[in-house]
Motif scaffolding. Sequence first.
Motif, mmCIF file in Angstrom:
data_model
loop_
_atom_site.group_PDB
_atom_site.id
_atom_site.type_symbol
_atom_site.label_atom_id
_atom_site.label_comp_id
_atom_site.label_asym_id
_atom_site.label_seq_id
_atom_site.Cartn_x
_atom_site.Cartn_y
_atom_site.Cartn_z
ATOM 1 N N ASP A 21 4.570 8.577 10.796
ATOM 2 C CA ASP A 21 5.515 8.716 9.694
ATOM 3 C C ASP A 21 4.993 9.766 8.719
ATOM 4 O O ASP A 21 3.835 9.704 8.289
ATOM 5 C CB ASP A 21 5.704 7.393 8.959
ATOM 6 C CG ASP A 21 6.467 6.369 9.784
ATOM 7 O OD1 ASP A 21 7.323 6.787 10.596
ATOM 8 O OD2 ASP A 21 6.203 5.168 9.617
ATOM 9 N N ASP A 24 3.200 8.770 5.562
ATOM 10 C CA ASP A 24 1.809 8.310 5.642
ATOM 11 C C ASP A 24 0.807 9.453 5.662
ATOM 12 O O ASP A 24 -0.404 9.208 5.683
ATOM 13 C CB ASP A 24 1.609 7.449 6.897
ATOM 14 C CG ASP A 24 2.405 6.162 6.847
ATOM 15 O OD1 ASP A 24 2.727 5.699 5.730
ATOM 16 O OD2 ASP A 24 2.717 5.621 7.921
ATOM 17 N N GLN A 30 2.822 16.833 4.096
ATOM 18 C CA GLN A 30 4.223 16.492 3.844
ATOM 19 C C GLN A 30 5.000 17.702 3.327
ATOM 20 O O GLN A 30 6.157 17.911 3.692
ATOM 21 C CB GLN A 30 4.321 15.354 2.828
ATOM 22 C CG GLN A 30 3.860 14.022 3.359
ATOM 23 C CD GLN A 30 4.040 12.909 2.350
ATOM 24 O OE1 GLN A 30 4.996 12.913 1.574
ATOM 25 N NE2 GLN A 30 3.128 11.957 2.349
ATOM 26 N N GLN A 38 9.373 11.997 10.877
ATOM 27 C CA GLN A 38 8.337 11.620 11.842
ATOM 28 C C GLN A 38 7.798 12.866 12.526
ATOM 29 O O GLN A 38 8.520 13.829 12.754
ATOM 30 C CB GLN A 38 8.896 10.695 12.928
ATOM 31 C CG GLN A 38 8.994 9.265 12.535
ATOM 32 C CD GLN A 38 9.308 8.394 13.742
ATOM 33 O OE1 GLN A 38 9.948 8.816 14.691
ATOM 34 N NE2 GLN A 38 8.841 7.167 13.708
#
Length: 74
Positions: A21, A24, A30, A38
Motif C-alpha cells: 500500500d 505505508d 508517496q 498500490q
Amino acid sequence: MDTPYNFDHMDNRIVYVKTVDVADLPDEVQAEVGDLTQLYSVHTVDGEQLALVADRRMAFTLARQHDYAPVAVH
C-alpha cells in the motif's frame, strides 16, 4: 524509485512479489507515485526489498529478466 540494483550478486534464485500500500511507504516515495494506491515489491527470501514497481506484471518480468523465479505472496 529509479535507483539501479545489482541483482547478479544473489545466490538464491527465488524472489517474492507482494503488493504494498502506497500509504505505508515513506513520504518521499508517496510523492513520486502519483495517484497509485498500490505498488508491487520484489523481495529476496530474506526479506530484502530489491525493487518497487507500478504493476504486478512488471514485477514478474523484472525478476525473470534477471534470471529469478518470482513467486506471488498472498
